[in-house]
Design an enzyme around this catalytic site. Structure first.
Site, short mmCIF file in Angstrom:
data_model
loop_
_atom_site.label_atom_id
_atom_site.label_comp_id
_atom_site.label_asym_id
_atom_site.label_seq_id
_atom_site.Cartn_x
_atom_site.Cartn_y
_atom_site.Cartn_z
N HIS A 100 49.40 50.83 35.49
CA HIS A 100 49.53 50.76 34.04
C HIS A 100 50.71 51.54 33.51
O HIS A 100 51.29 51.17 32.50
CB HIS A 100 48.19 51.04 33.37
CG HIS A 100 47.36 49.81 33.50
ND1 HIS A 100 46.68 49.53 34.66
CD2 HIS A 100 47.25 48.73 32.71
CE1 HIS A 100 46.13 48.33 34.53
NE2 HIS A 100 46.45 47.83 33.37
N GLU A 153 41.79 36.43 40.02
CA GLU A 153 42.25 37.76 40.44
C GLU A 153 41.53 38.24 41.70
O GLU A 153 41.89 39.26 42.28
CB GLU A 153 41.98 38.77 39.33
CG GLU A 153 42.61 38.41 38.01
CD GLU A 153 42.53 39.54 37.00
OE1 GLU A 153 43.57 40.13 36.72
OE2 GLU A 153 41.43 39.83 36.52
N ASP A 158 46.16 41.90 40.16
CA ASP A 158 44.88 42.18 40.81
C ASP A 158 44.68 41.31 42.05
O ASP A 158 44.12 41.77 43.05
CB ASP A 158 43.72 41.97 39.83
CG ASP A 158 43.51 43.21 38.97
OD1 ASP A 158 43.48 44.31 39.55
OD2 ASP A 158 43.41 43.08 37.75
N CYS A 171 50.14 35.06 35.07
CA CYS A 171 50.53 36.11 34.13
C CYS A 171 50.67 37.50 34.77
O CYS A 171 50.72 38.50 34.07
CB CYS A 171 49.53 36.18 32.98
SG CYS A 171 47.86 36.56 33.52
C1 PEP Z 1 46.79 40.82 36.62
O1 PEP Z 1 45.90 41.42 37.21
O2 PEP Z 1 47.70 40.17 37.20
C2 PEP Z 1 46.89 40.86 35.16
C3 PEP Z 1 47.75 40.12 34.52
O3 PEP Z 1 46.05 41.69 34.48
P1 PEP Z 1 46.17 43.29 34.47
O4 PEP Z 1 47.51 43.66 35.03
O5 PEP Z 1 46.01 43.72 33.06
O6 PEP Z 1 45.05 43.72 35.34
MG MG Z 2 44.14 42.03 36.17
#
Ligand code: PEP
Ligand code: MG
Length: 597
Positions: free
Chosen positions: A202, A444, A468, A515
């Site tokens: 993050h 994921e 993920d 994404c």
């Molecule tokens: C992912 O896991 O690819 C995603 C887009 O969600 P996050 O990064 O918020 O877990």
């Molecule tokens: Mg994710």
């Protein structure tokens, strides 16, 4: 015991992970943390020192009052024999020596109140830890408790105001929590450098969201950098220079200006569609975390929002949650800003390495624990409120709901049932809303990837969350810098899984998008197009470069290349193949890319 400023005079270069591109040249502001609460070391003027002493005294008084309140509330519940613990804490907060020592620390060393509390508590707890008597030795835990209480109080309404800084800073911290962003005045922040974190941690996502250069996974930068040290961050190269010499600074100033020019050039052409040389149209949507990003969608030419990480709404709010109306206003803004393209609102993805809700116990293995959809189905009122707000906002545009971390069809079915119930409630109450909206599932978890044909039948669209998916497929913690070398987006297993998902979605005629952060890297985005993905969602600021990459390739040629890549044995072999062939296929783009550094 002194854990304060560790200024070193020599310049040094540190290598980390290239988390967010761009070059930042400035001075360090070091954040420190104990138990997830971040505070910082700050040198203050003589006048500010007086304010800090006032803050310190107020914090002692407030912490004392709060503890007294807790004591009287718990009276009876705790039983007499345990009250003495709180009494001991109250006595410590009344201890004139303790306050005097912390005040002396502020006055003589000209530091902020947080750091003074930390230093005094460290010294005291250290002294207790060396005592032979086990009872007295235990008192070091009480001191830590009191220190935490004081730091919590200090970080409340009387927080040291970052906007009073008279210069821009580069944040150096162990990690950047989502809540840190809310605490900082980003107008004064030039970039981030952290000890921990991988490319999809993050810290990295946040840095890209706010468009600031960042290097993560530097291991020991907090030990080597002190507040006020000069620092250079090269986000594209994943390098940090501490205490650079003047000639080094001059070189980086040139590099920074050139880098900015290139990025502006790339974004100027944002009105051109992302179409490959052989006419395959790729849709580029935006990943959005912060309200400020909404304004940048048009600038970067995003075609709607492919992922709104709604849990960012909870930044600095927990344990309080935004109510239905507040959420409605935000989702309505997203709906109105994206018009025909629409926005996918991801249901709060809490737990794991993200924000956690009060009232749920800490887990030993949070990545495999009660996170995302699992938490939504458990804390159903929160889920219902969010769905209600989304359905109401949907009457102002085209929204979609996306569920994260789905691993079984039961979860999808349960979520659908709840959404249908909420629709009925809204209809009965006569509230203005639009019940027609697609429901998507994020792929994921490897199990969901293997069962994608089933999910394609029951969901309206699939959205691959590679951040993920890679973490769970390769069993590599996405936020752990110690295994960052094993977090390999171009691992043949990852490519094969994505290729499988493309085939399944085509067969089922289910819309498929992606994404994860892979979409934001030009080379990986080309690989995804070669695998057959047609809709990518990425950080708005990364869109221009990825668009240029797509416009410079021939889809049929990269498809052939990826068909070879999925048959290779290792990530190294895939990288070598792409590294050899792509610059041949798109020489101009790759020449420009390498000059970006
Ligand atoms: C992912 O896991 O690819 C995603 C887009 O969600 P996050 O990064 O918020 O877990
Ligand atoms: Mg994710």
């Amino acid at each position: 015991m002194d854990s304060s400023n560790t200024s070193h005079s020599r310049n040094s270069k540190l290598k980390g992970l290239a988390a967010s591109p761009g070059i930042a040249i400035g001075r360090v502001l070091r954040l420190d943390e104990r138990g997830r609460r971040q505070f910082y070391y700050m040198e203050v003027s003589a006048q500010q020192a007086r304010t800090e002493i006032k803050r310190l005294r107020e914090a002692f008084a407030e912490a004392h009052a709060r503890l007294k309140e807790i004591r009287s509330n718990l009276k009876g519940e705790l039983g007499g024999q345990h009250e003495y613990i709180l009494d001991a804490h109250l006595l410590m907060l009344e201890d004139k020596h303790l306050i005097a020592e912390a005040e002396r620390e502020i006055r003589s060393r000209r530091i902020n109140a947080e750091w003074a509390v930390r230093n005094v508590a460290d010294r005291l707890a250290g002294a207790y830890r060396h005592i032979k008597d086990p009872y007295l030795r235990e008192r070091s835990a009480d001191i830590e408790d009191i220190a935490t209480r004081l730091l919590t109080t200090l970080s409340g309404h009387t927080r040291f105001n970052m906007s009073t800084l008279d210069q821009d800073v580069v944040i150096v911290a162990e990690t950047i929590w989502p809540s840190t962003v809310g605490e900082l005045d980003l107008n004064h922040v030039l970039g981030f450098a952290t000890d921990t974190g991988g490319l999809t941690s993050h810290s990295a996502i946040i840095a890209r969201a706010v468009g600031l250069p960042a290097v993560v996974g530097l291991h020991e930068i907090t030990k080597n950098a002190g507040t006020g040290d000069a620092i250079i961050i090269d986000g594209a190269a994943g390098e940090v220079v501490l205490r650079p010499t003047k000639p080094i600074i001059r070189t980086y100033i040139e590099k920074r200006d050139l880098d900015r020019e290139r990025r502006v050039e790339a974004s100027v052409r944002s009105s051109e569609p992302a179409t490959t040389l052989d006419g395959v149209r790729i849709t580029l949507r935006a990943n959005v975390e912060l309200p400020a990003e909404i304004e940048s969608l048009a600038l970067f030419g995003a075609e709607g929002i492919g992922l709104y990480r709604s849990e960012f709404l909870l930044l600095n709010r927990l344990p309080e949650l935004p109510d239905e109306d507040e959420q409605y206003q935000v989702y309505r803004k997203l709906a109105e800003a994206t018009g025909e393209h629409g926005a996918s609102i991801r249901v709060f993805d809490l737990g794991g390495d993200k924000l956690s809700l009060d009232g749920f116990e800490e887990e030993k293995n949070p990545a495999l624990g009660l996170r995302a959809i699992r938490l939504s189905l458990k804390a159903q009122e929160i889920f219902r409120t969010q769905v209600k707000a989304i359905l109401r906002a949907n009457s102002h545009g085209k929204l979609r709901i996306v569920l994260a971390l789905i691993s079984t069809l039961d979860e999808l079915r349960d979520a659908k049932r709840i959404i249908e119930e909420v629709k009925r409630e809204l209809a009965e109450s006569g509230a203005v809303h639009d019940p027609e909206l697609p429901l998507g599932v994020m792929i994921e978890v490897p199990a969901a990837a293997l069962m994608a044909d089933m999910f394609a039948r029951e969901a309206d669209f699939l959205s691959i969350g590679t951040n993920d998916l890679i973490q769970y497929l390769l069993a590599v913690d996405r936020a752990n810098e110690n295994v960052a070398h094993l977090y390999q987006p171009l691992h043949p297993a990852v490519l094969r899984t994505i290729s499988h998902l493309v085939r399944v979605a085509e067969k089922a005629k289910a819309p498929l998008e992606l994404c994860g952060e892979m979409a934001g890297s030009p080379i990986q985005a080309i690989a995804l197009v070669g695998l057959g993905v047609r809709t990518l969602s990425l950080a708005p600021a990364s869109i221009p470069l990825v668009r240029n990459a797509i416009r410079s390739i021939d889809q049929s040629r990269v498809r052939a290349l990826l068909a070879e890549a999925v048959k290779l044995a290792t990530t190294g072999e895939v990288e070598a193949l792409l590294g050899r062939q792509l610059p041949r296929q798109a020489p101009q783009f790759f020449a420009a890319l390498s000059s970006l550094g």
